[in-house]
Write a protein that holds these residues in place. Sequence first.
Motif, PDB file in Angstrom:
ATOM      1  N   ARG A   1       0.843  -1.209   0.000  1.00 30.71           N
ATOM      2  CA  ARG A   1       0.000   0.000   0.000  1.00 30.71           C
ATOM      3  C   ARG A   1       0.874   1.253   0.000  1.00 30.71           C
ATOM      4  NH1 ARG A   1      -5.041   1.122   2.416  1.00 30.71           N
ATOM      5  NH2 ARG A   1      -5.734   3.145   1.618  1.00 30.71           N
TER       6      ARG A   1
ATOM      7  N   PHE B   1       1.044   4.067  -2.956  1.00 30.66           N
ATOM      8  CA  PHE B   1       0.724   5.459  -2.615  1.00 30.66           C
ATOM      9  C   PHE B   1       1.829   6.391  -3.096  1.00 30.66           C
ATOM     10  CE2 PHE B   1       0.713   9.056   0.341  1.00 30.66           C
ATOM     11  CZ  PHE B   1      -0.604   9.474   0.253  1.00 30.66           C
TER      12      PHE B   1
ATOM     13  N   GLU C   1      -1.422  -1.978  10.860  1.00 29.51           N
ATOM     14  CA  GLU C   1      -2.769  -1.406  10.773  1.00 29.51           C
ATOM     15  C   GLU C   1      -2.729   0.111  10.923  1.00 29.51           C
ATOM     16  OE1 GLU C   1      -4.925  -3.482  13.762  1.00 29.51           O
ATOM     17  OE2 GLU C   1      -5.404  -5.196  12.456  1.00 29.51           O
TER      18      GLU C   1
ATOM     19  N   GLU D   1      -1.536   1.549   7.624  1.00 26.36           N
ATOM     20  CA  GLU D   1      -2.612   1.534   6.627  1.00 26.36           C
ATOM     21  C   GLU D   1      -3.672   2.581   6.942  1.00 26.36           C
ATOM     22  OE1 GLU D   1      -3.778  -1.298   4.146  1.00 26.36           O
ATOM     23  OE2 GLU D   1      -2.766  -3.023   5.033  1.00 26.36           O
ATOM     24  N   ARG D   2      -3.929   2.803   8.224  1.00 29.96           N
ATOM     25  CA  ARG D   2      -4.914   3.830   8.591  1.00 29.96           C
ATOM     26  C   ARG D   2      -4.443   5.203   8.117  1.00 29.96           C
ATOM     27  NH1 ARG D   2      -5.711   7.759  11.878  1.00 29.96           N
ATOM     28  NH2 ARG D   2      -3.629   7.544  12.811  1.00 29.96           N
TER      29      ARG D   2
ATOM     30  N   THR E   1      -4.789   5.341   4.341  1.00 30.25           N
ATOM     31  CA  THR E   1      -6.192   5.443   3.927  1.00 30.25           C
ATOM     32  C   THR E   1      -6.704   6.871   4.068  1.00 30.25           C
ATOM     33  OG1 THR E   1      -6.630   3.145   4.535  1.00 30.25           O
ATOM     34  CG2 THR E   1      -8.523   4.615   4.384  1.00 30.25           C
TER      35      THR E   1
ATOM     36  N   GLY F   1      -5.005   8.930   1.469  1.00 31.49           N
ATOM     37  CA  GLY F   1      -5.477   8.566   0.137  1.00 31.49           C
ATOM     38  C   GLY F   1      -6.817   9.193  -0.200  1.00 31.49           C
ATOM     39  N   GLU F   2      -7.680   9.321   0.802  1.00 30.45           N
ATOM     40  CA  GLU F   2      -8.978   9.959   0.553  1.00 30.45           C
ATOM     41  C   GLU F   2      -8.793  11.427   0.154  1.00 30.45           C
ATOM     42  OE1 GLU F   2     -11.141   9.349   4.115  1.00 30.45           O
ATOM     43  OE2 GLU F   2     -11.510   7.203   3.741  1.00 30.45           O
TER      44      GLU F   2
END
Length: 443
Positions: free
Chosen positions: A119, A123, A182, A185-186, A189, A192-193
Motif C-alpha cells: 500500500r 501510494f 494497521e 494503513e490507517r 487510507t 489517500g482519501e
Amino acid sequence: MSARVAHFLLGVVAGVLWLVLPWMTVNDDAPVAGAHVSAAPAEDESSGTDLVLPVAVLALVLALAAYGSVRRIRRTRSRTTPAAAGTTHVGAYPSPGTQPPLADLDDRSQAALVDADNRLRAFREELPFAEAVSGPEAVSPFATAAEAAEAELSVACAIRARYEQGVPEEAAALAGVVGRCEEAERRLTAAGEHLGTLRALDHEPAAALASAEARFRELTARTAGAEATPLDDSVTGYVELAKDSLVTATVHLNQTHQATASDRPDEAAHHLRAAETAIARADVLVTAVARLRSVVTEAARLIPPTLTGAEAELAPFRDSTAYEGETYARLLHADGVLAAVRQETTSGQPYAPLGVLRRIVQATAPLATGRSGVLAVAALLVARESVAAADEYLTVHREAVGAAPRVLLSQARLTDDLPRADALAREARDLAEQDVRLRGHPA
C-alpha cells in the motif's frame, strides 16, 4: 470450596458409621431362659447386619477417593508449570479470552506486513503524477503522511526481526507487528482519501491524462536508449519488463480515452490509475539500468585508490609482531583478496567493477580502523547500490514477494554498519527472487 466438599463427604461417612455401629457391637449379655425361642429370628437379623461392614468400607473408600481427587485438582491449579495452549491449568476447560494459535498469528503478521508495504509503495507511486498537475506544495502533506506510514512500518519490521531472532513473548510481538501495520494503513487510507479529492480523477481526468501521456512518451524514449547499455546480472531482463509495462500502459491509456468519450468517469479513473501504475513500474526498471551504469563507472574509478587505502589499513598489522590467531587469519585472507583483485583488474579480461569493489571492502572491513577515507566511500557506494537494487526489485515484483525480504530490506536501511547493510540488502534481493520464481512476476 473443594475443602468444604471433602469435609462434607467425611462427615457423611462418619454419620453412617455412627448409625451402624450399634448393630455391629457384640452381645455380651448372659443367656436367659427361653433364648432358644428367639434363635431363628436372630439368625435372620444377622444376615442383614453382615452387609453393613462392606457397605461402610465402600463408602469410606469412595469418600477418600473423592478427597484425593480434590487434592490433586488443587495441586494442579497451584503448580507453576504452564498449561497447554488454550486450556486452564487443569487442562479440562478452555481458558477465558483464549488467544488464536501462534501459527495463525504468525501468518496474519506476515500478511499485514506485505499489505502495508504494498500500500505504501502504491501510494508513493501516485504522488509524482499528482505533483505534475497540482504542484509540490499541494502534494507535500501526502509525502509527510507517507513518511509517517513508513516509520510505523519500519517499527513493525524491527519487531518482526526480533521475533525471528527469538523474542520471549511471541504472541505479543506478533500482535505488535499487526498493530503497527494497521496504523500505517490507517494513515495511508486517510491520506489517500484527501489525495483522491485533490486529483478528482472521476470528475476532471483530462489534466491527469495529459500528464500521464507526457511521462509515457518520455519514458518510451528512455527505454529505447537503455537497450544499448551493457547489462549487469542484477538488471538482466529489466528493459524487456519495462517494454511490457509500457504496452500495458498503452492499453489502459486507450481505455481511459474510450471511457471518457463514453461518459464513464469511474471507469476512466480506474484505467488511468492502472496506466499510471504501469508507467511507474517501467520508470523504476529503466532508472535501475541507468543508475547501475553510473555506479559501475564510479566503482571502476574507485578501485585503484581503494586498493591503496586497503594497503594503508593493513600496514600496521604487517609491521607488528604481536598479532596472531584470528587477526592473523584475517590479514592473510585480506592479502589474498587484494592480490586476486590486482591480477583480475590488470589481466585485460572483462570484470565486474562493483563486485571487485565489494570484495575489497568485505576483506578489509574486519581490520579497518578508519584511517583511509576512501574505503568508507567505497563501502557507502556498494551498500547504497545493494539497497537500491533490492528496493527496485521488490517494487516491481511486489505482488509476488513475501514478508521476509521486506524485513531484511528495512534492517538494511536502518543500520549504520555499511558492510552489514550490503549483506542484508543482497539477502533481501535473493529471497525476493526466490519468491518470484515460486509465484511468478506480475504481468
